[in-house]
Design a protein around this motif. Structure first.
Motif, PDB file in Angstrom:
ATOM      1  N   ALA A 101      -1.459  -5.421  18.639  1.00 32.44           N
ATOM      2  CA  ALA A 101      -2.577  -5.633  19.568  1.00 32.44           C
ATOM      3  C   ALA A 101      -2.988  -7.101  19.569  1.00 32.44           C
ATOM      4  CB  ALA A 101      -3.759  -4.751  19.162  1.00 32.44           C
ATOM      5  N   ASN A 102      -3.036  -7.694  18.394  1.00 36.11           N
ATOM      6  CA  ASN A 102      -3.399  -9.101  18.288  1.00 36.11           C
ATOM      7  C   ASN A 102      -2.378  -9.983  18.998  1.00 36.11           C
ATOM      8  OD1 ASN A 102      -4.860 -11.398  17.357  1.00 36.11           O
ATOM      9  ND2 ASN A 102      -3.471 -11.589  15.605  1.00 36.11           N
ATOM     10  N   MET A 103      -1.095  -9.690  18.792  1.00 37.65           N
ATOM     11  CA  MET A 103      -0.048 -10.491  19.429  1.00 37.65           C
ATOM     12  C   MET A 103       0.012 -10.253  20.934  1.00 37.65           C
ATOM     13  SD  MET A 103       1.255 -12.659  17.453  1.00 37.65           S
ATOM     14  CE  MET A 103       2.516 -13.170  18.626  1.00 37.65           C
ATOM     15  N   ASN A 104      -0.294  -9.053  21.374  1.00 31.33           N
ATOM     16  CA  ASN A 104      -0.363  -8.792  22.815  1.00 31.33           C
ATOM     17  C   ASN A 104      -1.387  -9.735  23.448  1.00 31.33           C
ATOM     18  OD1 ASN A 104      -0.446  -5.638  24.728  1.00 31.33           O
ATOM     19  ND2 ASN A 104      -0.266  -7.744  25.422  1.00 31.33           N
ATOM     20  N   ALA A 105      -2.551  -9.858  22.804  1.00 30.34           N
ATOM     21  CA  ALA A 105      -3.589 -10.771  23.297  1.00 30.34           C
ATOM     22  C   ALA A 105      -3.123 -12.221  23.216  1.00 30.34           C
ATOM     23  CB  ALA A 105      -4.878 -10.585  22.504  1.00 30.34           C
ATOM     24  N   ASN A 106      -2.516 -12.598  22.092  1.00 28.22           N
ATOM     25  CA  ASN A 106      -2.047 -13.986  21.934  1.00 28.22           C
ATOM     26  C   ASN A 106      -1.036 -14.358  23.010  1.00 28.22           C
ATOM     27  OD1 ASN A 106      -3.582 -14.418  19.609  1.00 28.22           O
ATOM     28  ND2 ASN A 106      -1.944 -13.727  18.233  1.00 28.22           N
ATOM     29  N   GLU A 107      -0.097 -13.462  23.281  1.00 26.21           N
ATOM     30  CA  GLU A 107       0.966 -13.774  24.251  1.00 26.21           C
ATOM     31  C   GLU A 107       0.437 -13.815  25.684  1.00 26.21           C
ATOM     32  OE1 GLU A 107       4.876 -12.083  21.804  1.00 26.21           O
ATOM     33  OE2 GLU A 107       3.884 -10.773  23.260  1.00 26.21           O
ATOM     34  N   VAL A 108      -0.404 -12.867  26.043  1.00 28.50           N
ATOM     35  CA  VAL A 108      -0.950 -12.852  27.403  1.00 28.50           C
ATOM     36  C   VAL A 108      -1.798 -14.105  27.643  1.00 28.50           C
ATOM     37  CG1 VAL A 108      -2.553 -11.668  28.969  1.00 28.50           C
ATOM     38  CG2 VAL A 108      -0.902 -10.344  27.639  1.00 28.50           C
ATOM     39  N   ILE A 109      -2.647 -14.432  26.681  1.00 29.73           N
ATOM     40  CA  ILE A 109      -3.509 -15.609  26.835  1.00 29.73           C
ATOM     41  C   ILE A 109      -2.676 -16.885  26.864  1.00 29.73           C
ATOM     42  CG2 ILE A 109      -5.294 -16.982  25.669  1.00 29.73           C
ATOM     43  CD1 ILE A 109      -6.369 -14.211  24.618  1.00 29.73           C
ATOM     44  N   ALA A 110      -1.666 -16.974  25.992  1.00 30.41           N
ATOM     45  CA  ALA A 110      -0.813 -18.169  25.970  1.00 30.41           C
ATOM     46  C   ALA A 110      -0.084 -18.352  27.300  1.00 30.41           C
ATOM     47  CB  ALA A 110       0.191 -18.071  24.824  1.00 30.41           C
ATOM     48  N   ASN A 111       0.521 -17.291  27.819  1.00 26.50           N
ATOM     49  CA  ASN A 111       1.278 -17.414  29.069  1.00 26.50           C
ATOM     50  C   ASN A 111       0.391 -17.720  30.261  1.00 26.50           C
ATOM     51  OD1 ASN A 111       4.166 -17.101  28.552  1.00 26.50           O
ATOM     52  ND2 ASN A 111       3.634 -15.080  27.750  1.00 26.50           N
ATOM     53  N   ARG A 112      -0.811 -17.145  30.270  1.00 25.10           N
ATOM     54  CA  ARG A 112      -1.734 -17.483  31.368  1.00 25.10           C
ATOM     55  C   ARG A 112      -2.209 -18.919  31.233  1.00 25.10           C
ATOM     56  NH1 ARG A 112      -2.719 -18.550  35.856  1.00 25.10           N
ATOM     57  NH2 ARG A 112      -4.811 -18.314  36.740  1.00 25.10           N
ATOM     58  N   ALA A 113      -2.460 -19.380  30.008  1.00 24.48           N
ATOM     59  CA  ALA A 113      -2.866 -20.773  29.791  1.00 24.48           C
ATOM     60  C   ALA A 113      -1.752 -21.737  30.195  1.00 24.48           C
ATOM     61  CB  ALA A 113      -3.237 -20.982  28.327  1.00 24.48           C
ATOM     62  N   ILE A 114      -0.509 -21.351  29.909  1.00 20.20           N
ATOM     63  CA  ILE A 114       0.641 -22.168  30.318  1.00 20.20           C
ATOM     64  C   ILE A 114       0.651 -22.327  31.839  1.00 20.20           C
ATOM     65  CG2 ILE A 114       3.167 -22.162  30.505  1.00 20.20           C
ATOM     66  CD1 ILE A 114       3.132 -20.752  27.693  1.00 20.20           C
ATOM     67  N   GLU A 115       0.442 -21.226  32.563  1.00 18.50           N
ATOM     68  CA  GLU A 115       0.376 -21.291  34.030  1.00 18.50           C
ATOM     69  C   GLU A 115      -0.744 -22.215  34.490  1.00 18.50           C
ATOM     70  OE1 GLU A 115       2.072 -17.178  36.009  1.00 18.50           O
ATOM     71  OE2 GLU A 115      -0.058 -17.280  35.518  1.00 18.50           O
ATOM     72  N   ILE A 116      -1.908 -22.086  33.865  1.00 19.50           N
ATOM     73  CA  ILE A 116      -3.057 -22.929  34.243  1.00 19.50           C
ATOM     74  C   ILE A 116      -2.712 -24.402  34.073  1.00 19.50           C
ATOM     75  CG2 ILE A 116      -5.416 -23.574  33.539  1.00 19.50           C
ATOM     76  CD1 ILE A 116      -5.820 -20.548  32.875  1.00 19.50           C
ATOM     77  N   LEU A 117      -1.908 -24.707  33.055  1.00 18.79           N
ATOM     78  CA  LEU A 117      -1.511 -26.097  32.793  1.00 18.79           C
ATOM     79  C   LEU A 117      -0.285 -26.526  33.603  1.00 18.79           C
ATOM     80  CD1 LEU A 117      -2.088 -26.186  28.930  1.00 18.79           C
ATOM     81  CD2 LEU A 117      -3.479 -27.289  30.704  1.00 18.79           C
ATOM     82  N   GLY A 118       0.210 -25.629  34.480  1.00 17.55           N
ATOM     83  CA  GLY A 118       1.311 -25.993  35.368  1.00 17.55           C
ATOM     84  C   GLY A 118       2.691 -25.621  34.875  1.00 17.55           C
ATOM     85  N   GLY A 119       2.796 -24.930  33.758  1.00 19.40           N
ATOM     86  CA  GLY A 119       4.096 -24.542  33.223  1.00 19.40           C
ATOM     87  C   GLY A 119       4.507 -23.154  33.673  1.00 19.40           C
ATOM     88  N   ASN A 120       5.631 -22.712  33.160  1.00 23.45           N
ATOM     89  CA  ASN A 120       6.147 -21.380  33.459  1.00 23.45           C
ATOM     90  C   ASN A 120       5.981 -20.473  32.237  1.00 23.45           C
ATOM     91  OD1 ASN A 120       7.145 -22.073  36.095  1.00 23.45           O
ATOM     92  ND2 ASN A 120       8.840 -23.157  35.064  1.00 23.45           N
ATOM     93  N   LYS A 121       5.769 -19.199  32.484  1.00 21.86           N
ATOM     94  CA  LYS A 121       5.618 -18.236  31.394  1.00 21.86           C
ATOM     95  C   LYS A 121       6.789 -18.355  30.429  1.00 21.86           C
ATOM     96  CE  LYS A 121       3.386 -14.739  34.357  1.00 21.86           C
ATOM     97  NZ  LYS A 121       3.829 -15.242  35.681  1.00 21.86           N
ATOM     98  N   GLY A 122       6.477 -18.321  29.152  1.00 29.86           N
ATOM     99  CA  GLY A 122       7.511 -18.425  28.125  1.00 29.86           C
ATOM    100  C   GLY A 122       7.732 -19.839  27.622  1.00 29.86           C
ATOM    101  N   GLU A 123       7.129 -20.841  28.268  1.00 35.77           N
ATOM    102  CA  GLU A 123       7.277 -22.229  27.805  1.00 35.77           C
ATOM    103  C   GLU A 123       6.244 -22.499  26.703  1.00 35.77           C
ATOM    104  OE1 GLU A 123       9.121 -24.452  31.726  1.00 35.77           O
ATOM    105  OE2 GLU A 123       6.969 -24.634  31.369  1.00 35.77           O
ATOM    106  N   TYR A 124       6.528 -21.967  25.537  1.00 34.66           N
ATOM    107  CA  TYR A 124       5.545 -21.975  24.461  1.00 34.66           C
ATOM    108  C   TYR A 124       5.378 -23.338  23.792  1.00 34.66           C
ATOM    109  CZ  TYR A 124       5.730 -16.907  24.974  1.00 34.66           C
ATOM    110  OH  TYR A 124       5.659 -15.631  25.479  1.00 34.66           O
ATOM    111  N   SER A 125       6.172 -24.325  24.212  1.00 33.68           N
ATOM    112  CA  SER A 125       5.941 -25.688  23.732  1.00 33.68           C
ATOM    113  C   SER A 125       4.648 -26.248  24.327  1.00 33.68           C
ATOM    114  CB  SER A 125       7.117 -26.595  24.126  1.00 33.68           C
ATOM    115  OG  SER A 125       7.270 -26.615  25.544  1.00 33.68           O
ATOM    116  N   ILE A 126       4.178 -25.627  25.425  1.00 43.24           N
ATOM    117  CA  ILE A 126       2.927 -26.075  26.071  1.00 43.24           C
ATOM    118  C   ILE A 126       1.730 -25.424  25.372  1.00 43.24           C
ATOM    119  CG2 ILE A 126       1.625 -26.140  28.243  1.00 43.24           C
ATOM    120  CD1 ILE A 126       4.328 -25.979  29.714  1.00 43.24           C
TER     121      ILE A 126
END
Length: 475
Positions: A101-126
């Protein structure tokens, strides 16, 4: 469907390109097909609030760039506002103490934040799910904190419904204050009581349950956030540690405090057992009231028939005109379910080992379910039953007059043995207690009427009391 490749410590796995969740969430969804349900919405919201508070606290500690902080906060706000819920795909019953559950939240928030910053989902270097979104945290302080926040909010809804129930019962208490009926103990005639007094007792019991639930909330306000894995705070920055709880308190609007002993607060989940116990106790009260209503409304011609419950639906597919007490019945079934949930919560709390209880997912699944079921059950109990109850005043009065139970009120004036003899005779012959006493000249009619005045029989009153010695002769 297009996919992206993600990797974890187990290996690589294809994840749908448009998914906000990542590899950890996908593995968990495949592993835990248990209830077929999704995580509680309020719980998901609580997770997002924690992640938002952590991003702000880490940002203020200058542990990552302001742009990352803002992107994470924006992503969390979207979840708090009801978006992205479809991306939380894991079954609420899961192994791993809630890590999924914790990782589900971490991944969803990270991927949405990546989009907000102009990246593509899965680009976890951002923005990385672990290194950024989960910075300074562990499943072991995030999940219990989210569970407490969720329970507090669900309890507020339940308590509001119980207050409404108390008010509805109080109105019935006043409406029925002059309806005299026969009280019963062990399902046998006892002594008279007013229907209003019975409803007042229900009100008192519900008010007591409300107080228990309010008290149980206090323990839930003490959280272990900042303790990370086992309560020692490993990997939590000192400045973050000092800011995280005050920040979360501002975001949630709840009076949260950090536990004095973070190791204890991480190891033990007895606070959830205490809450569940208070909910169970309330459920028992509601079921007992429901049982009483079904008895008093039974018949309607061949039972007690003292009250009428609102007719809500046909009661039989074969017996025309039959109406069943479906709302009290469902309230009792709600109580049974809550009692069963309480046993599961108790056993799961007992099963904790050393520095962590791994069974918090099943605790929360059952606890959230209990509170929500209680809330919904009380709502329908008020709306579809309590407010529509009416009294059959004449039936109640006739049952009192024909009962031998009123002999108890006369006992102090004629003695126990003589009173028992009259009661036996009334039962054997069908005569009323009143008729026997008057016909035998045991008491004057005016004196008997004073003793058997309904108000005198249902309240403590100062009555004239003749000496027993002149009245003890056996009938």
């Amino acid at each position: 469907m297009e996919f992206r490749m993600e990797s974890d410590s187990i290996g690589s796995k294809l994840v749908p390109s448009e998914a906000y969740y990542g590899v950890h969430t996908l593995r968990a969804a495949e592993n835990f097909t248990i209830s077929g349900l999704k995580m509680n919405r309020d719980f998901v919201c609580s997770l997002a609030e924690i992640k938002k508070a952590a991003a702000i606290a880490n940002g203020e500690a200058k542990l990552f760039d302001k742009e990352i902080e803002k992107a994470i906060v924006l992503a969390c706000d979207e979840i708090i506002n009801g978006e992205l819920f479809e991306s939380f795909i894991i079954d609420p019953i899961q192994g791993g103490a809630g890590t999924s559950a914790n990782m589900n939240a971490n991944e969803v928030i990270a991927n949405r934040a990546i989009e907000i910053l102009g990246g593509n989902k899965g680009e976890y270097s951002i923005v990385h799910p672990n290194d950024h979104v989960n910075m300074g945290q562990s499943t072991n302080d995030v999940i219990p904190t989210a569970g407490k926040i969720t329970t507090l909010r669900l309890l507020d809804k339940a308590i509001n419904e119980l207050r409404r129930l108390s008010e509805a019962l109080e109105l019935k208490e006043k409406e029925f204050e002059d309806v005299i009926k026969m009280g019963r103990t062990q399902m046998q005639d006892a002594v008279p009581i007013t229907l209003g007094q019975e409803f007042k007792a229900y009100t008192s019991a519900i008010n007591r349950d409300i107080k228990r639930l309010e008290r149980s909330k206090e323990e839930l306000k003490c959280i272990n956030l900042g303790g990370t894995a086992i309560g020692t705070g490993l990997n939590a920055n000192y400045e973050y540690f000092n800011k995280i709880v005050p920040t979360l308190r501002l975001i949630t609007g709840l009076d949260l405090t950090r536990a004095e002993d973070l190791i204890d607060c991480t190891q033990n989940v007895d606070c959830f057992v205490a809450v569940s116990s208070a909910i169970k106790t309330c459920a028992v009260t509601l079921s007992k009231i429901s049982n009483d209503l079904r008895l008093m409304s039974s018949g309607p011609r061949t039972g007690f028939g003292e009250i009428n419950l609102p007719a809500k639906q046909n009661g039989s597919s074969i017996m025309p005109g039959k109406i069943n007490p479906v709302i009290p019945e469902v309230m009792t079934q709600v109580a049974y379910n809550i009692i069963g949930n309480d046993i599961t919560i108790t056993m799961a709390a007992e099963a904790g080992q050393l520095e962590l209880n791994a069974f918090e997912p099943i605790i929360f699944y059952n606890l959230f379910g209990s509170v929500e079921m209680l809330t919904n059950g009380v709502n329908t109990f008020i709306k579809n039953c309590i407010v529509g109850i009416t009294a059959n005043k004449e039936v109640c009065s006739n049952l009192v007059d024909s009962s031998v139970g009123i002999i108890t009120a006369i006992c102090p004036y004629i003695g126990y043995e003589k009173a028992a003899t009259i009661a036996k005779r009334a039962l054997k012959t069908g005569e009323t207690v009143k008729d026997i006493i008057i016909n035998e000249g045991i008491l004057e009619k005016s004196e008997l009427e004073e003793i058997l005045n309904p108000k005198n029989m249902t309240q403590v009153k100062k009555l004239s009391k003749p000496k027993l010695s002149s009245r003890l002769a056996v009938v």
